[in-house]
Write an enzyme that holds these catalytic residues in place. Structure first.
Site, PDB file in Angstrom:
ATOM      1  N   ASP A 355       0.834  -1.201   0.000  1.00  0.00           N
ATOM      2  CA  ASP A 355       0.000   0.000   0.000  1.00  0.00           C
ATOM      3  C   ASP A 355       0.875   1.260   0.000  1.00  0.00           C
ATOM      4  O   ASP A 355       0.534   2.265  -0.630  1.00  0.00           O
ATOM      5  CB  ASP A 355      -0.863   0.068   1.269  1.00  0.00           C
ATOM      6  CG  ASP A 355      -1.736  -1.163   1.481  1.00  0.00           C
ATOM      7  OD1 ASP A 355      -1.368  -2.231   0.984  1.00  0.00           O
ATOM      8  OD2 ASP A 355      -2.766  -1.051   2.163  1.00  0.00           O
ATOM      9  N   GLU A 485      -6.984 -10.699  -4.655  1.00  0.00           N
ATOM     10  CA  GLU A 485      -6.755 -11.834  -3.744  1.00  0.00           C
ATOM     11  C   GLU A 485      -7.904 -12.851  -3.798  1.00  0.00           C
ATOM     12  O   GLU A 485      -7.884 -13.832  -3.060  1.00  0.00           O
ATOM     13  CB  GLU A 485      -6.557 -11.320  -2.314  1.00  0.00           C
ATOM     14  CG  GLU A 485      -5.267 -10.543  -2.170  1.00  0.00           C
ATOM     15  CD  GLU A 485      -5.078  -9.909  -0.790  1.00  0.00           C
ATOM     16  OE1 GLU A 485      -6.059  -9.808  -0.040  1.00  0.00           O
ATOM     17  OE2 GLU A 485      -3.937  -9.515  -0.478  1.00  0.00           O
ATOM     18  N   LYS A 597     -11.540  -8.651  -6.595  1.00  0.00           N
ATOM     19  CA  LYS A 597     -11.600  -7.893  -5.340  1.00  0.00           C
ATOM     20  C   LYS A 597     -11.207  -6.429  -5.542  1.00  0.00           C
ATOM     21  O   LYS A 597     -11.805  -5.519  -4.985  1.00  0.00           O
ATOM     22  CB  LYS A 597     -10.650  -8.542  -4.332  1.00  0.00           C
ATOM     23  CG  LYS A 597     -10.624  -7.896  -2.973  1.00  0.00           C
ATOM     24  CD  LYS A 597      -9.627  -8.608  -2.062  1.00  0.00           C
ATOM     25  CE  LYS A 597      -9.584  -7.985  -0.682  1.00  0.00           C
ATOM     26  NZ  LYS A 597      -8.481  -8.499   0.135  1.00  0.00           N
ATOM     27  N   GLN A 598     -10.162  -6.202  -6.331  1.00  0.00           N
ATOM     28  CA  GLN A 598      -9.633  -4.842  -6.517  1.00  0.00           C
ATOM     29  C   GLN A 598      -8.877  -4.816  -7.838  1.00  0.00           C
ATOM     30  O   GLN A 598      -8.601  -5.873  -8.406  1.00  0.00           O
ATOM     31  CB  GLN A 598      -8.707  -4.478  -5.363  1.00  0.00           C
ATOM     32  CG  GLN A 598      -7.418  -5.282  -5.317  1.00  0.00           C
ATOM     33  CD  GLN A 598      -6.772  -5.291  -3.938  1.00  0.00           C
ATOM     34  OE1 GLN A 598      -7.109  -6.118  -3.103  1.00  0.00           O
ATOM     35  NE2 GLN A 598      -5.859  -4.367  -3.710  1.00  0.00           N
TER      36      GLN A 598
HETATM   37  C1  BGC Z   1      -5.774  -5.858   0.047  1.00  0.00           C
HETATM   38  C2  BGC Z   1      -4.273  -5.717  -0.119  1.00  0.00           C
HETATM   39  C3  BGC Z   1      -3.761  -4.717   0.887  1.00  0.00           C
HETATM   40  C4  BGC Z   1      -4.187  -5.071   2.306  1.00  0.00           C
HETATM   41  C5  BGC Z   1      -3.826  -4.002   3.319  1.00  0.00           C
HETATM   42  C6  BGC Z   1      -6.082  -6.249   1.484  1.00  0.00           C
HETATM   43  O1  BGC Z   1      -7.465  -6.332   1.670  1.00  0.00           O
HETATM   44  O2  BGC Z   1      -6.276  -6.856  -0.816  1.00  0.00           O
HETATM   45  O3  BGC Z   1      -3.985  -5.281  -1.435  1.00  0.00           O
HETATM   46  O4  BGC Z   1      -2.368  -4.676   0.827  1.00  0.00           O
HETATM   47  O5  BGC Z   1      -5.591  -5.230   2.354  1.00  0.00           O
HETATM   48  O6  BGC Z   1      -4.452  -2.785   3.005  1.00  0.00           O
END
Ligand code: BGC
Length: 760
Positions: A355, A485, A597-598
């Site tokens: 992040d 993820e 998810k993202q």
């Molecule tokens: C995200 C990751 C992130 C982590 C901490 C997770 O839910 O998928 O990309 O690094 O949260 O923010």
């Protein structure tokens, strides 16, 4: 979008009713921090209703023994818990021998405010006790931006009706536990208690990680001339002041407190240094301290503020995000970093995820001095040895570096195999941040001094992590987890392969540049790493043959091998009562689903904007966004930026709202656990890189400004080449005010413009 229980205000967060159901959420939202320490907005006085107590000290953690169902070789031994620290804010109040506890008394009036302009948290309560005594309390609290180890509370209890014996008992308490301890172990050991006059201190150390911490307080009554009665118990020390008040009279206390810790002091100096700091604070006085603290906030706002005209909710939200980012990380210390929850909760542990590089760096780079962003990069440089050890544990050799998914001190402390071992794209973001910093700041010294070593370690990792596929006649990357993820152990995640390819090329290219421009540094690096020209050639060769899954028919990069075999139903068709899917579906159903998810492929399109045409971006956005459930707080911001790049301001604004008021409006129903600090930087990016379209294109600062139709205007500043550039976007157009000394060239909608230095 109207907020549910918080009032809209351009500079303040205001809660004007007491709702016990909201106490935990408000404890997160009204959190305070100063980069060195932070705390949830717990009440000072005792509260027996549901509450989540939390105070945190930057850099101090506990290595909680890993707890997993089935042990796998290579798992880290521990998970670094952000440690709930001793409580220095506590002030118990008893009136006519009845405790003042908002859960037990009748609350007639309640108001709390977080004043973001001045960095101050206040609370006013009027109450009636069981015996009919009426009173009010007012507390004002801040954590000094000037002295990281100092916090201050102004606390007043007034009797409104009747006469009462009032006892006020400020304390420090070391008997603290984490809610999320794996084995219910204690994390702290109490070592000593020290008292002299109005000063008391506890010295405690963290078990296993051996941080020594002094938690101190200095208390003084400003309304009465009374000395404290000191009470000591096993892990707690308190100062008791007792007096009788008539209606209209008050008892006012100043409490100074905070932490000194062994990362910054010799252990033997902790208590004496705390005593000195407290005495200096008391001599300076509460009002003067608050004034200089507020001035420090004004200096931050001077460059970091974004003004939005025509939308108070949006204005409040962006300031809340900027405020929290500044509370979490000041950039003064290269040993510290930005945890996803900052100082507002325990969830996630560790302080550093990808992040930082992927989402937070742009904010700090553009709103603070260059040293702050450089400190973020240097943090990883300082941990290179640990990243090499981490890769060695997994079987990599020859100085290959795998940076951890989650860390406090450079050691990996995440323990789910599909993430720890497989979510290796994080290495790419770390290299990308070096590139991003260098192109923005034009600082040519970082790469030869530190960055190149990091790039070499990362390139060596990728060169060993790929394998050669004979049928494909290409290098492939097997068994990975991409940023999405919701897919694990996939082959050839496009984003991972793309960024790995870029890292290999960039490392080879930078080695060549450093060899030419910084011969002495290059020699030192060569001696340390045994880098040869042949190795750089090999990286380039792997990069040129690295497989990228692609579907010719649809002209689409595929998220991973076999992605098109999924049933590609858009997320909009999911029944609303099954969202978020991570709270309603089994994990195996999620893994088989097409839902993302993202940003994953789109994360690559965000980073490497220059590599793709507008048509390609449109095609990939249209394909992947409808499958995306945005169940990570990091998702909406990237989509807001890409939508703005496509001129789709309706989507851009929709995603902006999701990121900006995520915590204030509690979209994910989890704000009680803490705030989403790292995604707050994404909110800033949505405005600056999204609506204003800021990018560095071919080395030139460029903008594609678009005003959301819901706003009348917005204005922000960035620090560019060490000087402020103000960008004002109104319905009449975009104006740039350049405060540098020499003219600069920028691109606006692709057209070159020369900005002359501003003269008043
Ligand atoms: C995200 C990751 C992130 C982590 C901490 C997770 O839910 O998928 O990309 O690094 O949260 O923010």
């Amino acid at each position: 979008m109207k907020s549910v229980y918080l009032e809209e205000h351009p500079w303040k967060i205001i809660e004007s009713q007491f709702d016990p159901q909201k106490v935990k959420a408000s404890e997160s939202i009204f959190s305070l921090g100063n980069g060195a320490m932070g705390q949830r907005a717990n009440f000072e006085e005792q509260y027996s209703g549901p509450s989540f107590q939390g105070s945190y000290i930057a850099g101090v953690y506990y290595p909680d023994k890993t707890r997993v169902g089935w042990w796998k070789n290579g798992y880290p031994e521990y998970f670094a818990k952000v440690l709930n620290a001793p409580n220095w804010i506590g002030i118990d109040v008893s009136i006519n021998k009845q405790p003042l506890d908002l859960h037990l008394v009748e609350v007639n009036h309640f108001r709390r405010e977080l004043d973001m302009k001045n960095g101050c948290y206040t609370r006013e309560v009027q109450f009636t006790l069981a015996d009919g005594t009426e009173g009010q309390l007012k507390s004002i609290r801040f954590l000094s931006l000037n002295e990281g180890e100092l916090g201050a509370i102004h606390y007043t209890v007034e009797i409104l009706k009747g006469q009462a014996e009032v006892e006020i008992t400020p304390y420090v308490d070391g008997g603290i536990k984490n809610e999320d301890a794996n084995w219910d172990d204690p994390f702290w050991k109490h070592l000593e208690t020290f008292n002299t006059g109005n000063f008391s201190a506890l010295r405690s150390s963290t078990l296993k990680s051996n941080f020594d911490v002094c938690t101190y307080m200095y208390t003084e009554l400003v309304s009465h001339d009374l000395a404290p009665e000191v009470d000591e118990s096993a892990t707690k020390v308190s100062h008791r002041y007792t007096t009788v008040l008539q209606a209209g009279e008050n008892l006012t206390l100043h409490k100074y407190g905070g932490y000194l810790q062994s990362m910054n002091h010799q252990v033997a100096d902790l208590i004496p240094a705390a005593q000195q700091l407290a005495q200096k604070a008391a001599a300076t006085g509460w009002e003067a301290l608050q004034k200089t603290h507020a001035q420090a906030w004004h200096t931050i706002w001077e460059t970091a503020d974004i003004q939005i005209d025509g939308d108070v909710a949006a204005q409040q939200a962006i300031r809340f995000n900027i405020f929290q980012l500044n509370q979490t990380y000041s950039g003064k210390d290269a040993r510290l970093n930005i945890g996803p929850k900052g100082f507002t909760g325990e969830k996630y542990g560790g302080s550093t995820y990808w992040d930082t590089e992927a989402y937070c760096l742009p904010f700090y780079m553009a709103t603070k001095s260059e040293t702050v962003a450089r400190n973020l990069l240097q943090y990883r440089y300082n941990q290179l040895d640990k990243a090499i050890e981490n890769a060695e544990k997994l079987g990599f050799r020859n100085w290959a570096a795998l940076y951890p998914m989650v860390t406090m001190n450079g050691e990996e402390c995440h323990n789910e195999w599909e993430i720890t071992f497989e979510e290796i794209h994080r290495n790419g973001a770390i290299a990308y941040a070096i590139f991003n910093y260098t192109r923005y700041t034009a600082d040519e010294s970082y790469i030869p001094e530190m960055g190149l070593e990091v790039l070499i370690g990362i390139a060596r990792f990728w060169a060993q992590r790929v394998s050669f596929s004979t049928p494909k006649n290409k290098y492939v990357m097997l068994g990975v987890t991409g940023p999405n993820e919701y897919e694990n152990n996939v082959n050839n995640n496009w984003y991972t392969n793309y960024i790995a390819r870029w890292c290999l090329q960039y490392a080879a290219q930078q080695a060549e540049v450093v060899a030419k421009t910084h011969a002495a540094d290059f020699e030192r690096i060569q001696r340390k790493t045994t880098l040869t020209k042949a190795e750089c050639k090999q990286w380039e060769q792997i990069a040129s043959q690295l497989y990228l899954p692609y579907d010719e028919a649809q002209q689409l990069y595929l998220q991973q091998d076999g992605f098109l075999d999924k049933e590609l139903l858009p997320a909009s068709e999911l029944p609303p009562n099954e969202r978020p899917i991570n709270q309603h579906w089994s994990w195996d159903r999620i893994l088989r689903s097409p839902y993302i998810k993202q940003a994953d492929v789109l994360q690559g399109f965000y980073f490497f904007a220059d590599d793709f045409s507008a048509d390609e971006l449109q095609r990939h956005y249209d394909f992947y966004e409808p499958l995306t459930v945005h169940e990570s707080s990091l998702s909406p911001c990237v989509h807001a930026i890409l939508a703005a790049r496509l001129g789709n301001m309706a989507d851009a604004y929709r995603f902006y709202l999701q990121t900006a008021r995520l915590d204030l409006d509690d979209y994910n129903k989890e704000v009680h656990e803490g705030l989403h600090i790292t995604s707050m930087a994404g909110t800033w990016m949505s405005i600056v890189e999204g609506f204003a379209g800021m990018q560095i294109q071919q080395g030139i600062l460029s903008f594609r400004p678009q005003l959301p139709k819901q706003w009348k205007a917005f204005t922000f500043k960035i620090l560019y080449k060490k000087a402020p550039l103000e960008v004002q976007l109104t319905t009449a157009g975009c104006q740039f005010i350049w405060h540098g000394k020499a003219p600069i060239s920028i691109l606006v909608d692709g057209e070159q413009q020369t900005l002359q230095p501003y003269t008043a």
